[in-house]
Motif scaffolding. Structure first.
Motif, mmCIF file in Angstrom:
data_model
loop_
_atom_site.group_PDB
_atom_site.id
_atom_site.type_symbol
_atom_site.label_atom_id
_atom_site.label_comp_id
_atom_site.label_asym_id
_atom_site.label_seq_id
_atom_site.Cartn_x
_atom_site.Cartn_y
_atom_site.Cartn_z
ATOM 1 N N VAL A 531 -58.005 70.621 -11.178
ATOM 2 C CA VAL A 531 -56.903 69.841 -10.994
ATOM 3 C C VAL A 531 -56.617 68.822 -12.104
ATOM 4 O O VAL A 531 -57.911 68.079 -12.495
ATOM 5 C CB VAL A 531 -56.865 68.806 -9.895
ATOM 6 N N SER A 532 -55.561 68.993 -13.011
ATOM 7 C CA SER A 532 -55.589 67.964 -13.996
ATOM 8 C C SER A 532 -55.487 66.398 -13.944
ATOM 9 O O SER A 532 -55.079 66.038 -12.674
ATOM 10 C CB SER A 532 -54.297 68.374 -14.881
ATOM 11 N N PRO A 533 -55.729 65.475 -14.828
ATOM 12 C CA PRO A 533 -55.896 64.271 -14.337
ATOM 13 C C PRO A 533 -54.417 63.709 -13.742
ATOM 14 O O PRO A 533 -54.162 62.863 -13.032
ATOM 15 C CB PRO A 533 -56.225 63.528 -15.629
ATOM 16 N N ALA A 534 -53.225 64.287 -14.446
ATOM 17 C CA ALA A 534 -52.084 63.844 -14.147
ATOM 18 C C ALA A 534 -51.485 64.489 -12.537
ATOM 19 O O ALA A 534 -51.105 63.577 -11.984
ATOM 20 C CB ALA A 534 -50.704 64.416 -15.083
ATOM 21 N N ALA A 535 -52.070 65.548 -12.266
ATOM 22 C CA ALA A 535 -51.986 66.121 -11.072
ATOM 23 C C ALA A 535 -52.700 65.465 -9.851
ATOM 24 O O ALA A 535 -52.305 65.310 -8.832
ATOM 25 C CB ALA A 535 -52.069 67.556 -11.027
ATOM 26 N N LEU A 536 -53.946 65.031 -10.455
ATOM 27 C CA LEU A 536 -54.765 64.208 -9.562
ATOM 28 C C LEU A 536 -53.878 63.159 -9.129
ATOM 29 O O LEU A 536 -54.186 62.566 -8.084
ATOM 30 C CB LEU A 536 -55.761 64.132 -10.128
ATOM 31 N N ASP A 564 -54.111 79.503 -16.193
ATOM 32 C CA ASP A 564 -55.431 79.088 -16.757
ATOM 33 C C ASP A 564 -56.170 78.407 -15.825
ATOM 34 O O ASP A 564 -57.117 77.886 -16.374
ATOM 35 C CB ASP A 564 -55.285 78.424 -18.050
ATOM 36 N N GLY A 565 -55.844 78.583 -14.366
ATOM 37 C CA GLY A 565 -56.831 77.929 -13.544
ATOM 38 C C GLY A 565 -56.600 76.291 -13.603
ATOM 39 O O GLY A 565 -57.526 75.767 -12.950
ATOM 40 N N VAL A 566 -55.912 75.882 -14.039
ATOM 41 C CA VAL A 566 -55.558 74.416 -14.062
ATOM 42 C C VAL A 566 -54.140 73.991 -13.345
ATOM 43 O O VAL A 566 -53.303 74.505 -13.723
ATOM 44 C CB VAL A 566 -55.710 73.672 -15.502
ATOM 45 N N ILE A 567 -54.476 73.060 -12.261
ATOM 46 C CA ILE A 567 -53.398 72.656 -11.437
ATOM 47 C C ILE A 567 -52.695 71.586 -12.285
ATOM 48 O O ILE A 567 -53.265 70.508 -12.603
ATOM 49 C CB ILE A 567 -53.609 72.604 -9.992
#
Length: 634
Positions: A531-536, A564-567
């Motif tokens: 999970v990317s910081p922005a999505a978190l 690429d496996g990053v939300i």
């Protein structure tokens, strides 16, 4: 008010029924109209006072026994205050039946004839407009003076009454102070109105203190001088900071603070104290007598300032402490260190090995079935875990699903018969989800299963013995369903030998752990998913009305959409990304107030939760609320 004849009185009531105005108080007019339109009473027909037979009175007194015991001291004190003025005191239950009485025994015959006596019924439907009946209808203190009464039989009387509310906010009784004869002017009873209201306030406070000895009680006054000796209102708070009881004055303070109606107490009970006041459960010790009275000031969400006195529990309730290795493996994986969940896990661990019925309470999606299965697994029994959702099966099939049926027991029945889910759970656990949706017609049959430990399939003549544990769950307030007559009281008490309440996701402090658990569940084998910081930030800011189930659905969809496996935020629903946009810098004078107000609203004005989601400390939130002049109402 001039002397009226009986015919004048009847004509006035009839004219009011036709829409004419009168100089009577609004509550009197409303009561007259109810008497005519709802109760179908005739003002020309005299209605003598009614005294219940001894057997019926005994039943009413038994139901009110606890309240009578608590109220008796207040009644006796009030009676002493009006000694020598010929007042009679009546305590009536919610049906209008007098269950306690104080009066001069020299006037017993006159009082009994007038209905000012033990066992008299003063409901509006029975007696017409009267203080007790009108008070039960209006929910407020009032005086019904002489010709305010609907029935001519009662016009010599002057009666003043105030409602007594229980700790849940429901009207439980009425205290009435009456005279056989009185001065003509209604204002002569203003002091009686003040005295009866003050007595009721003290009775409610005594009842609250008696009911919640092992919880915090917070008492309020507008003047510091009277705070510790004669408070105006009070609420009780459990160890997690939720409102569990209140006096009528307390209900009004809570409701006013967030713009709710005190007549709907279900919107107040069970809510966190931070929703109504600028404080948390951890602030209560600062409001005890260890601090000077004038320093114990609290602020409601509507800006109202009150002096407060916190009374500590008589016996501080400690969360059960168990070493991690003492908690069954199945229960250990239910949280990542959240204090509420830790206490729940420890309690569940102690209950797992005992065949007691357990009721699980919690919002939709909080994981009630996961907890039920974990308890079953922790008990290490040989039988199966059988789950049934009472809300998902058509009513006409629930009986055969639960109890099974013999071959050809009914039209459409299996030719081979079928073993019911209760019998399938023999030796194990039967989990009944949404038990509050079980039809009343089946509740009595299920009660027999619990009581007799046997099941009777549809079409069978002989029951079969069963040995199982029942775990039930509901997101609804079963206690309220019982009071509304939609759930059997005897079954309710059979099901909740122990109750476990699961906190909603928005209150849990282990959100990041839960998120990682859910992400791991949806991570493809041999691949990465992060999970990317922005999505978190967006995920943390969301209120999660659907709780863990909603979180699981969001991550499942995001895992399918992400690259690429990053939300990223774009992989999340718009409702979440708009929440993330709220978490801007608080010192931004143009965007800060709106962002803070939106986040406070999403968190139910819980300061700690707002601070956690915005990544700042509580003092910053408090400072910015004052800076921008925010309240729950603006």
């Amino acid at each position: 008010m001039p002397m009226f004849s009986h015919s004048d009185h009847i004509r006035e009531i009839e004219s009011v029924s036709l829409g004419a105005s009168t100089g009577r108080d609004e509550q009197v007019v409303k009561s007259w109209l109810r008497c005519i339109e709802q109760h179908r009473l005739d003002p020309t027909q005299a209605c003598e006072a009614y005294i219940l037979p001894d057997g019926e009175l005994r039943a009413h007194r038994q139901q009110s026994e606890e309240l009578i015991a608590i109220a008796r001291s207040g009644l006796e004190n009030l009676f002493r205050q009006v000694a020598g003025q010929n007042y009679v005191l009546l305590l009536s239950d919610r049906k209008g039946v007098t269950v306690e009485f104080l009066g001069d025994p020299l006037f017993d015959n006159n009082l009994r004839k007038a209905g000012l006596y033990l066992g008299s019924e003063w409901s509006e439907a029975r007696a017409g407009t009267c203080a007790v009946g009108a008070c039960l209808e209006a929910g407020e203190a009032l005086t019904i003076h002489q010709t305010d009464h609907f029935d001519n039989t009662h016009t010599p009387l002057s009666c003043t009454a105030a409602p007594v509310y229980d700790t849940s906010g429901d009207l439980a009784a009425v205290l009435d102070i009456s005279l056989l004869s009185s001065p003509i002017r209604k204002t002569s009873q203003n002091l009686a109105l003040h005295l009866v209201a003050a007595t009721v306030r003290r009775i409610e406070l005594a009842n609250l203190m008696a009911q919640t000895r092992d919880e915090w009680v917070l008492r309020f006054a507008r003047s510091p001088e009277f705070l510790d000796v004669d408070p105006e209102a009070a609420i009780s708070i459990d160890g997690s900071g939720r409102i569990i009881g209140m006096t009528h004055g307390g209900a009004k303070i809570l409701a006013r603070s967030v713009g709710l109606d005190w007549r709907q107490p279900d919107g107040l009970i069970g809510q966190p104290i931070a929703r109504f006041f600028d404080m948390e459960i951890d602030d209560l010790p600062d409001l005890t007598r260890r601090r000077p009275t004038q320093d114990r000031l609290v602020f409601a969400r509507d800006g109202n300032a009150l002096f407060a006195h916190a009374i500590e529990p008589h016996h501080k309730v400690q969360a059960p402490v168990l070493a991690r290795e003492q908690i069954p493996v199945s229960l250990r994986g239910l949280s990542g260190g959240d204090p509420q969940m830790a206490a729940l896990q420890a309690k569940a661990a102690k209950l797992a090995g005992k065949p007691l019925p357990i009721l699980l309470q919690g919002e939709t999606g909080t994981g009630k079935e996961y907890l039920a299965k974990a308890i079953h697994d922790g008990a290490a029994v040989k039988g199966k875990f059988v789950a049934i959702n009472c809300a998902a099966i058509p009513e006409q099939l629930i009986e055969s699903e639960l109890f099974g049926h013999l071959p050809g027991a009914f039209t459409g029945a299996s030719a081979k018969g079928r073993k019911g889910l209760i019998e399938e759970a023999d030796g194990g656990t039967l989990f009944l989800d949404e038990i509050g949706d079980m039809p009343l017609s089946l509740q009595s049959r299920f009660l027999r299963v619990l009581a007799e430990r046997e099941v009777l399939p549809v079409g069978a003549a002989r029951p079969k013995p069963v040995n199982l544990r029942v775990i039930s769950a509901s997101h609804r307030d079963l206690g309220l369903l019982v009071r509304e007559g939609r759930f059997r009281e005897d079954l309710y008490y059979r099901l909740n030998a122990a109750t476990l309440s699961i906190p909603p996701l928005r209150e849990r402090r282990d959100f990041d752990w839960l998120l990682e658990t859910v992400v791991a569940r949806h991570r493809p084998v041999g691949e990465g998913l992060a999970v990317s910081p922005a999505a978190l930030l967006a995920l943390r800011a969301h209120g999660w009305p659907g709780n863990i189930r909603e979180l699981d659905n969001v991550i499942a969809v995001a895992a399918a959409l992400c690259q690429d496996g990053v939300i990223e935020p774009g992989d999340l629903p718009e409702t979440l990304t708009s929440a993330a946009a709220v978490a801007v810098r608080l010192d931004d004078a143009s965007a800060g107030p709106a962002a803070l107000k939106a986040m406070l609203g999403a968190c139910g004005w819980n300061i700690s939760e707002t601070a956690r989601r915005m990544g700042v400390d509580r003092s910053t939130i408090h400072r910015q609320i004052k800076r921008y002049g925010l309240t729950a109402l603006n």
